[in-house]
Design an enzyme around this catalytic site. Structure first.
Site, PDB file in Angstrom:
ATOM      1  N   ASP A  34     -37.713  23.715  38.618  1.00 32.16           N
ATOM      2  CA  ASP A  34     -37.983  24.425  40.123  1.00 32.16           C
ATOM      3  C   ASP A  34     -36.934  23.447  40.910  1.00 32.16           C
ATOM      4  O   ASP A  34     -37.083  23.196  42.209  1.00 32.16           O
ATOM      5  CB  ASP A  34     -38.754  24.448  40.844  1.00 32.16           C
ATOM      6  N   GLU A 247     -41.089  35.629  43.462  1.00 32.10           N
ATOM      7  CA  GLU A 247     -41.173  34.399  44.509  1.00 32.10           C
ATOM      8  C   GLU A 247     -39.782  33.126  43.957  1.00 32.10           C
ATOM      9  O   GLU A 247     -38.432  33.689  44.004  1.00 32.10           O
ATOM     10  CB  GLU A 247     -42.399  33.136  43.176  1.00 32.10           C
TER      11      GLU A 247
HETATM   12  O1  FUB Z   1     -43.778  25.526  39.395  1.00 33.27           O
HETATM   13  C1  FUB Z   1     -44.799  26.458  40.139  1.00 33.27           C
HETATM   14  C2  FUB Z   1     -44.253  27.173  39.730  1.00 33.27           C
HETATM   15  O2  FUB Z   1     -43.842  28.083  38.927  1.00 33.27           O
HETATM   16  C3  FUB Z   1     -43.196  27.292  40.717  1.00 33.27           C
HETATM   17  O3  FUB Z   1     -43.383  27.215  43.038  1.00 33.27           O
HETATM   18  C4  FUB Z   1     -42.970  28.854  40.964  1.00 33.27           C
HETATM   19  O4  FUB Z   1     -42.037  29.102  41.393  1.00 33.27           O
HETATM   20  C5  FUB Z   1     -42.815  28.848  39.831  1.00 33.27           C
HETATM   21  O5  FUB Z   1     -41.812  28.452  39.174  1.00 33.27           O
END
Ligand code: FUB
Length: 347
Positions: A34, A247
């Site tokens: 991320d 997301e």
């Molecule tokens: O790293 C945890 C979660 O996985 C992140 O918050 C999301 O965007 C995904 O990459």
């Protein structure tokens, strides 16, 4: 002899695995994901999640296998240069309101202070967004005692517009819990949904935006949904898993155009949409990054000197969805405002 054959096997395996990938991991000492990239004080700083090895990861619909406990910042003097892995920037134990799961962070600078924005679950297992402050881009950061009032869900990213205003974009569905919140910011606990709320023809759930107050530690307004529409002005629908928001919202601005890029989650794309102001609506334009190795696809975009880069992650080093490694790739804007699709998995 056995040892030599084994070594030869390893060398072949490693070079075969490198051939599959367009780019190589920024670091291999720790697992990182991320990546939110920024230039602060003339250096490149990357704010990633810090994935951890777990003996018995808990796989569930809430994403419990992503059980991160601290943040480590990476920095480079120039793109492609040696990478420094800084000491722990923030530990879960130092956030009084947090219970578990340090997910994707971002950072911003204002008036010589640095702000780390991070999502984590509170004592009731509800995702909120916290903020921690430091005098240095790499931390250590000191957490505020409570989460940002009015914040919820996860994946915050903070964008500074040309007029000096800062906006936070946030939210993510399924394990990210955005489906628990309506567009007036009311909460309905309904467990960790894994489906599309059973209403596939409805407009998809929207990421949220809130302008930041001057203090950078609170919202100046109630969060609002951001409309993502197709080329005919119709909302992208819940059932449109190739294009709907899941997301990892991120904004960059180029030639007056606001680019909102995000992950489509279970179809594994980073896609983008464009608008003419920070609140949208944003019109879907296409794929920015094709699926990577691993379930999640999460990114940031940044201009360094006169070139644009995509920072992203995959699972090259581990082959495991929850043990990721960050990378970068150059990206190209076309003269019509579209962005060339990046494919990093060559196989
Ligand atoms: O790293 C945890 C979660 O996985 C992140 O918050 C999301 O965007 C995904 O990459």
């Amino acid at each position: 002899m056995k040892k030599i054959i084994y070594l030869a096997f390893l060398v072949t395996a490693v070079s075969f695995s490198q051939n599959k990938f367009k780019d190589q991991p920024l670091v291999s000492e720790i697992f990182t994901a991320d990546p939110s990239a920024h230039i602060f004080n003339g250096k490149i700083y990357v704010y990633p999640s810090h994935d951890i090895i777990e003996e018995n990861p808990l796989y569930d619909d809430c994403g419990s296998q992503y059980a991160m406990r601290d943040y480590r910042v990476l920095s480079m003097d120039y793109i492609g240069g040696p990478v420094t892995i800084h000491d722990v920037a923030l530990d879960l134990d130092d956030v009084p309101w947090a219970k578990r799961q340090f997910w994707a962070p971002d950072a911003a600078e204002k008036d010589g202070k640095f702000y780390l924005y991070f999502p984590t679950k509170d004592k009731d297992d509800i995702f909120r967004i916290g903020v921690a402050v430091s005098d240095k881009p790499e931390g250590p950061f000191r957490s505020k005692k409570t989460a940002i009032e009015g914040s919820y869900s996860m994946d915050p990213s903070v964008f500074k517009d040309d007029d000096g205003s800062y906006y936070m974009y946030f939210g993510g569905i399924w394990g990210g819990q955005l489906q628990r919140w309506d567009e007036n910011n009311n909460y309905t606990p309904s467990g960790c949904e894994t489906q599309d709320n059973g209403i596939p023809n409805s407009p998809a759930i929207s990421p949220r935006i809130a302008k930041m107050s001057n203090d950078m530690i609170s919202f100046a307004e109630d969060p609002k949904p951001i409309r993502i529409i197709d080329e005919n002005g119709n909302p992208i629908l819940t059932k449109d898993h190739d294009r709907r928001f899941f997301e990892a919202a991120w904004i960059h601005k180029r030639n007056g155009i606001y680019y909102l890029s995000y992950s489509t989650g279970n179809t594994h794309y980073i896609v983008y949409a464009t608008g003419d102001n920070p609140y949208g609506p944003f019109t879907y334009r296409g794929i920015l990054n094709n699926p990577v190795q691993g379930w999640t696809n999460h990114h940031s975009t940044i201009k360094i000197a006169d070139k644009w880069y995509l920072f992203y992650h995959d699972t090259q080093l581990s082959g495991k969805d929850f043990l990721r490694n960050v990378k970068f790739s150059e990206m190209t804007h076309n003269s019509d405002g579209t962005i060339e699709t990046i494919t990093t998995l060559i196989d």
